[in-house]
Scaffold this active site. Structure first.
Site, short mmCIF file in Angstrom:
data_model
loop_
_atom_site.label_atom_id
_atom_site.label_comp_id
_atom_site.label_asym_id
_atom_site.label_seq_id
_atom_site.Cartn_x
_atom_site.Cartn_y
_atom_site.Cartn_z
N HIS A 59 37.24 -7.05 5.22
CA HIS A 59 38.41 -6.24 5.61
C HIS A 59 39.06 -5.64 4.38
CE1 HIS A 59 41.43 -4.79 8.38
NE2 HIS A 59 42.39 -5.26 7.61
N HIS A 61 41.39 -2.08 2.94
CA HIS A 61 42.02 -0.77 2.97
C HIS A 61 42.05 -0.31 1.52
CE1 HIS A 61 43.34 -1.47 7.11
NE2 HIS A 61 43.94 -2.58 6.73
N TYR A 121 41.48 4.57 8.40
CA TYR A 121 42.24 5.33 9.40
C TYR A 121 42.95 6.56 8.84
CZ TYR A 121 46.01 2.30 7.58
OH TYR A 121 46.89 1.61 6.77
N HIS A 203 42.99 0.13 15.64
CA HIS A 203 43.95 -0.29 14.63
C HIS A 203 44.73 -1.52 15.10
CE1 HIS A 203 47.75 -0.54 12.45
NE2 HIS A 203 47.04 -0.13 11.40
N GLU A 233 48.99 -9.93 14.00
CA GLU A 233 49.38 -10.18 12.62
C GLU A 233 50.87 -10.50 12.53
OE1 GLU A 233 49.15 -7.94 8.25
OE2 GLU A 233 48.55 -6.87 10.07
N HIS A 267 43.11 -11.11 11.09
CA HIS A 267 44.32 -11.93 10.95
C HIS A 267 44.41 -12.99 12.04
CE1 HIS A 267 45.52 -9.30 7.76
NE2 HIS A 267 45.66 -8.26 8.56
N ASP A 318 41.82 -7.22 2.27
CA ASP A 318 42.82 -6.44 2.99
C ASP A 318 43.60 -5.50 2.07
OD1 ASP A 318 44.56 -5.48 4.88
OD2 ASP A 318 45.46 -7.39 5.39
#
Length: 445
Positions: A59, A61, A121, A203, A233, A267, A318
């Site tokens: 995971h 971003h 995204y 998402h 989360e 999460h 993350d």
């Protein structure tokens, strides 16, 4: 190098550490593994230390790496952190995102990560206008991974609303395709390549209307692709879902066909007993991101209960508060110790499996994450003579890796048989710190 022989001073073979292991590589895969070789064969590449299968960061971003060291100032909540994150996202373009992701993925390679799941995204230009190539941002990430020498699963993310029944806010317009059908049409153009696979993501239940969840799940099912979703989360998400639909986010996903063996909840922090049973009973995976969850004060998820119920565990960095999968593995165990005041919830081997084989499986790379014939030739070597790792017996290598070592101890990373990191230096991105600094500076408004 995609063909040749490696001699591993010590290697973790899934259930034990073996000294003197010979690995033969051909066409990017492991052709043979032989133990009991006290000295290197002639012409073999010598990897001194402890070699593990490549680590899978399930995971990521990538653009959140630009937040490191800034969002730690002062206090606040996840929601105040999110506003800072949006301000960084506003400055992304295909070129700036490519430069940042290339540097971030190079940092991952230096940390022993050979495959990343990019939960992507930021699709369009500011204001939501598509680029001439509607997938320009995703293609930038795929190209960045290739240039950094690692594999990627692009988890193209459907993100349509700011909350239950609410349109996207101005920051979120560039995330939205308008509908799940339009999202699916755009994703259909993305092509896989040797180092890249395409998956899907929801998402969150607040960002995709309930009536459109099945469209995303169906797209992934038709392609037998991994499907990921941020799940519970925050308690605020649970409360809003209960108010809108009269159920938890997990129940909502179950009722719309999202859960299943190729799905991973990211999460999975604030769950009811019924949620845990739904996730485990369906074989839905759980990706824990302990360094981000603690950085954002999210809470400690019920990872032990989820695994016992049947949910496979993987790990992710993350927001990239740090990029260190060994720290993620260690933190999952240590968090549980703090929560329960007891020790030993997972063996070191089980934690390494979450960081290797199970992480790769969550990203659709079932043929990676082990040191055995037929597997992809992706592996990483940790120094056993650093100030962190010196002392323990080599046979305790799994314990040393999880409970003492970290990203700074990575000496070699090999992907598809090619040396991407050699003696602690990246072979494709000459100056990773400078590349990171320049890419982050370009995003400062």
């Amino acid at each position: 190098m995609t063909k040749g022989t490696y001699w591993l001073e010590h290697a973790w073979l899934g259930d034990r550490v073996e000294p003197g292991v010979v690995v033969e590589v051909g066409d990017g895969r492991i052709g043979a593994v032989r133990t009991g070789a006290p000295t290197p064969p002639p012409g073999a590449e010598v990897l001194r230390g402890l070699t593990l299968p490549g680590l899978a960061n399930a995971h990521s971003h990538a653009f959140h790496r630009a937040l490191r060291g800034t969002v730690q100032v002062g206090s606040g909540t996840f929601w105040t952190w999110r506003e800072v994150m949006y301000s960084v996202a506003d400055h992304l373009t295909p070129d700036t995102y490519h430069a940042l992701a290339r540097a971030v993925y190079a940092e991952m390679a230096l940390a022993g990560i050979t495959c990343v799941g990019e939960f992507h995204y930021v699709h369009h230009a500011r204001g939501g206008t598509p680029y001439a190539d509607p997938n320009a941002m995703g293609e930038a990430l795929i190209d960045a991974a290739a240039e950094a020498g690692i594999r990627i699963t692009l988890l193209d993310t459907c993100y349509l609303s700011s909350g239950f029944g609410e349109p996207p806010d101005p920051h979120q317009l560039r995330f939205s395709d308008g509908s799940a059908e339009a999202w699916a049409d755009r994703c259909a153009v993305l092509k896989e390549r040797d180092h890249a696979r395409i998956g899907a993501a929801i998402h969150s239940v607040r960002a995709v209307p309930a009536g459109q969840l099945a469209t995303v799940a169906g797209w992934a099912e038709q392609r037998r692709a991994p499907l990921h979703v941020h799940l519970s989360e925050q308690t605020a998400e649970n409360d809003a879902c209960l108010a809108a639909h009269g159920c938890t986010p997990t129940r909502l996903l179950a009722d719309h066909g999202v859960l299943g063996a190729r799905t991973t909840g990211v999460h999975n922090t604030h769950l009811t007993d019924e949620d845990i049973a739904l996730l485990g009973g369906s074989g839905t995976g759980t990706c824990m991101c302990p360094t981000t969850e603690r950085d954002l004060a999210d809470g400690i998820g019920p990872a032990v209960a989820l695994q016992r119920a049947g949910s496979p565990l993987s790990l992710g960095s993350d927001s990239h508060a740090v990029i260190d999968l060994l720290e993620e593995a260690r933190a999952m165990e240590l968090n549980e110790r703090l929560r329960t005041r007891t020790r030993g919830h997972w063996t070191a081997a089980a934690l390494l499996r979450a960081a290797t084989a199970d992480g790769h499986a969550a990203l659709g790379w079932d043929e990676a994450g082990t040191l055995e014939p037929g597997a992809l030739a992706d592996f990483t070597t940790l120094a056993l003579d650093s100030v962190r790792t010196a002392g323990p017996l080599p046979r305790l290598g799994a314990e040393t890796a999880v409970f003492a070592a970290g990203a700074a101890d990575v000496r070699h990373t090999v992907v598809g048989g090619r040396h991407v990191v050699r003696d602690g230096a990246h072979t494709l991105v000459p100056d990773v710190p400078q590349a990171l600094a320049a890419a982050v500076e370009a995003l400062r408004g």
